[in-house]
Design an enzyme around this catalytic site. Sequence first.
Site, PDB file in Angstrom:
ATOM      1  N   GLY A 149      17.307  -0.690 -43.146  1.00  0.00           N
ATOM      2  CA  GLY A 149      16.710  -2.005 -42.872  1.00  0.00           C
ATOM      3  C   GLY A 149      15.364  -1.974 -42.183  1.00  0.00           C
ATOM      4  O   GLY A 149      15.037  -2.887 -41.426  1.00  0.00           O
TER       5      GLY A 149
ATOM      6  N   ASN B  54      12.583  -2.445 -43.638  1.00  0.00           N
ATOM      7  CA  ASN B  54      11.828  -3.574 -44.190  1.00  0.00           C
ATOM      8  C   ASN B  54      12.307  -4.892 -43.611  1.00  0.00           C
ATOM      9  O   ASN B  54      11.498  -5.793 -43.366  1.00  0.00           O
ATOM     10  CB  ASN B  54      11.903  -3.572 -45.720  1.00  0.00           C
ATOM     11  CG  ASN B  54      11.022  -2.497 -46.312  1.00  0.00           C
ATOM     12  OD1 ASN B  54       9.809  -2.664 -46.363  1.00  0.00           O
ATOM     13  ND2 ASN B  54      11.612  -1.372 -46.706  1.00  0.00           N
TER      14      ASN B  54
ATOM     15  N   HIS C 143      10.395  -2.115 -54.609  1.00  0.00           N
ATOM     16  CA  HIS C 143      10.741  -0.866 -55.297  1.00  0.00           C
ATOM     17  C   HIS C 143       9.748   0.226 -54.897  1.00  0.00           C
ATOM     18  O   HIS C 143       8.535  -0.016 -54.882  1.00  0.00           O
ATOM     19  CB  HIS C 143      10.703  -1.092 -56.810  1.00  0.00           C
ATOM     20  CG  HIS C 143      11.182   0.092 -57.582  1.00  0.00           C
ATOM     21  ND1 HIS C 143      12.534   0.390 -57.717  1.00  0.00           N
ATOM     22  CD2 HIS C 143      10.512   1.076 -58.229  1.00  0.00           C
ATOM     23  CE1 HIS C 143      12.656   1.510 -58.416  1.00  0.00           C
ATOM     24  NE2 HIS C 143      11.446   1.951 -58.750  1.00  0.00           N
TER      25      HIS C 143
ATOM     26  N   GLY D 181      17.012  -7.839 -66.208  1.00  0.00           N
ATOM     27  CA  GLY D 181      16.626  -6.456 -66.548  1.00  0.00           C
ATOM     28  C   GLY D 181      16.223  -5.739 -65.265  1.00  0.00           C
ATOM     29  O   GLY D 181      15.269  -6.164 -64.614  1.00  0.00           O
TER      30      GLY D 181
ATOM     31  N   GLU E  62       5.139   0.079 -47.564  1.00  0.00           N
ATOM     32  CA  GLU E  62       6.016  -1.004 -48.034  1.00  0.00           C
ATOM     33  C   GLU E  62       6.050  -2.192 -47.080  1.00  0.00           C
ATOM     34  O   GLU E  62       6.094  -3.338 -47.513  1.00  0.00           O
ATOM     35  CB  GLU E  62       7.459  -0.491 -48.183  1.00  0.00           C
ATOM     36  CG  GLU E  62       7.681   0.307 -49.429  1.00  0.00           C
ATOM     37  CD  GLU E  62       9.117   0.761 -49.546  1.00  0.00           C
ATOM     38  OE1 GLU E  62       9.531   1.075 -50.656  1.00  0.00           O
ATOM     39  OE2 GLU E  62       9.829   0.824 -48.521  1.00  0.00           O
TER      40      GLU E  62
END
Length: 198
Positions: free
Chosen positions: A17, A19, A107, A146, A177
Amino acid sequence: MRDEQPFRLAVLISGRGSNLQALIDAVRSGQLRARIECAIADRKAYGLQRAAAAGIPSFQLKRDEQISENIHRWLAGRVDLIVLAGFLSILSAEFCKKWVGKVINLHPALLPQYGGKGFYGKRVHRAVIENGEKESGATVHYVTAGVDKGEIIAQQRLRLSPGESPDSLQQKIQRIEHPLLVGAIQKLMAERGARIVG
Ligand code: GRF
């Protein structure tokens, strides 16, 4: 009136965690004028402790076939955006349809490359290095049925160093990130004209 409400986030996690912490810090400092309504994990995750320490309601859901439905039940009508920040369960196609445009994912690679089922964690970085890539990076994108295929919102690249290892690359990418995710949410909020209270 809706306009006067804060922009409400839910953060879904599976691991440490960092982020989520970056979002907590950005909200606290006023950099991100939003409110984190809750943090949800699909397994025992250190990130839940970070949420609890910040006074954010947090809980763990069972990792079963009903997980998407359960998340929907918890969050419908309560949040404006769901942020997948290291969340490893795959959300159902039905869920993605219901929440279209309201779920984003982070990602650790330059999508559309090195994405899809099986490309997570160090597997991504190993593949990047094995293929002799000169660059990698991080991507924030919309979540669709997807896996890792939704529209890209923000991307940041970095160069691989000589002798780069999956570990060192992972560390480097994790550093970029955090601001990337905060910036992507700011961008979405600005696009939506979200008006936020302090
Ligand atoms: C991040 O590297 C993100 O790109 C990937 O999972 C990792 C989560 O890290 N999807 P953390 O749990 O936020 O520290």
